[in-house]
Design an enzyme around this catalytic site. Structure first.
Site, mmCIF file in Angstrom:
data_model
loop_
_atom_site.group_PDB
_atom_site.id
_atom_site.type_symbol
_atom_site.label_atom_id
_atom_site.label_comp_id
_atom_site.label_asym_id
_atom_site.label_seq_id
_atom_site.Cartn_x
_atom_site.Cartn_y
_atom_site.Cartn_z
ATOM 1 N N CYS A 1 43.353 46.165 43.293
ATOM 2 C CA CYS A 1 42.422 45.518 42.355
ATOM 3 C C CYS A 1 43.066 45.606 40.979
ATOM 4 C CB CYS A 1 41.063 46.213 42.342
ATOM 5 S SG CYS A 1 39.881 45.422 41.214
ATOM 6 N N GLU B 1 42.114 38.312 43.368
ATOM 7 C CA GLU B 1 43.301 38.654 44.145
ATOM 8 C C GLU B 1 44.180 37.403 44.247
ATOM 9 O OE1 GLU B 1 44.111 41.537 44.793
ATOM 10 O OE2 GLU B 1 42.358 42.768 45.276
#
Length: 224
Positions: A2, A104
């Site tokens: 992340c 992402e």
């Protein structure tokens, strides 16, 4: 992994999702409005201090004095509770990152396509995190990291790691100073939302530039 997320909901949205009343924390209906939160910046964290809930801005990254590399931004749930780097934080520095979603990148040939990932019902998210307490003081680059787990059930197509997102009803126990490290590990394993609770869509590559901070960052480029 992340490495970029959004924190655009208001404090009210996050606190109401947790069942926290205005007598516990200062409510604020104004959106936080951060659509492209990057490492190395200060992020609002929910934590418990002296038995009370607090909301403090804390540096995203963790690099103790003996660490000779750039600060880390994530910790693997599989080893965070026992490894040299993060065990003290797991024991005494459990926090929550309130979030609206995260980004992402998926490789497609020579290109990387960014995706915005969020809860299907668009409810606020609560990332498990650990950091250097107390959180109302400066600790240089000893800030916090987001706890991650392996992805599966479709989300692995986007990235093989994901932040652990805790159910709202488990947040208070995770934060509690009375919760043992062993019990915290059980919470991380048993109370995280499954991949099936999330959806995602492609977004413009300009999210890769931290100077781009507007709400259009999270818009689906396919127009749906």
């Amino acid at each position: 992994m992340c490495g970029r997320f959004a924190q655009y909901n208001s404090r009210n949205d996050f606190f109401e999702a947790l069942g926290i009343g205005p007598e516990e924390l200062t409510y604020d209906a104004e959106p936080i409005g951060r659509y492209n939160v990057s490492p190395g910046t200060k992020v609002l964290l929910l934590n418990e201090r002296d038995g009370d809930l607090k909301f403090d801005p804390v540096y995203w990254g963790y690099g103790p004095e003996w660490w000779d590399k750039p600060p880390l931004i994530n910790a693997r749930s599989e080893t965070a509770a026992t490894g040299r780097m993060f065990k003290p934080l797991w024991e005494h520095g459990r926090v929550i990152v309130p979030a609206s979603g995260w980004f992402e990148w998926k490789r497609d040939g020579d290109q990387k396509q960014p995706y915005f990932i969020y809860q299907r019902d668009k409810e606020p998210l609560f990332f498990l995190a650990i950091g250097k307490p107390p959180f109302d003081r400066e600790h240089g680059q000893e800030g916090f990291v987001i706890v991650t787990a392996a992805s599966n059930q479709g989300m692995v197509d986007i990235h093989d790691r994901r932040p652990l997102v805790l159910r709202a009803d488990a947040v208070r126990e995770w934060l509690s100073q009375d919760t043992s490290p062993a019990r915290a590990a059980e919470i991380a394993h048993d109370s995280a939302l499954p991949e099936t609770d999330f959806t995602w869509h492609p977004v413009a590559t300009k999210v890769g530039n931290v100077h781009n901070q507007g709400p259009d960052i999270i818009h689906c480029i396919n127009g749906s």
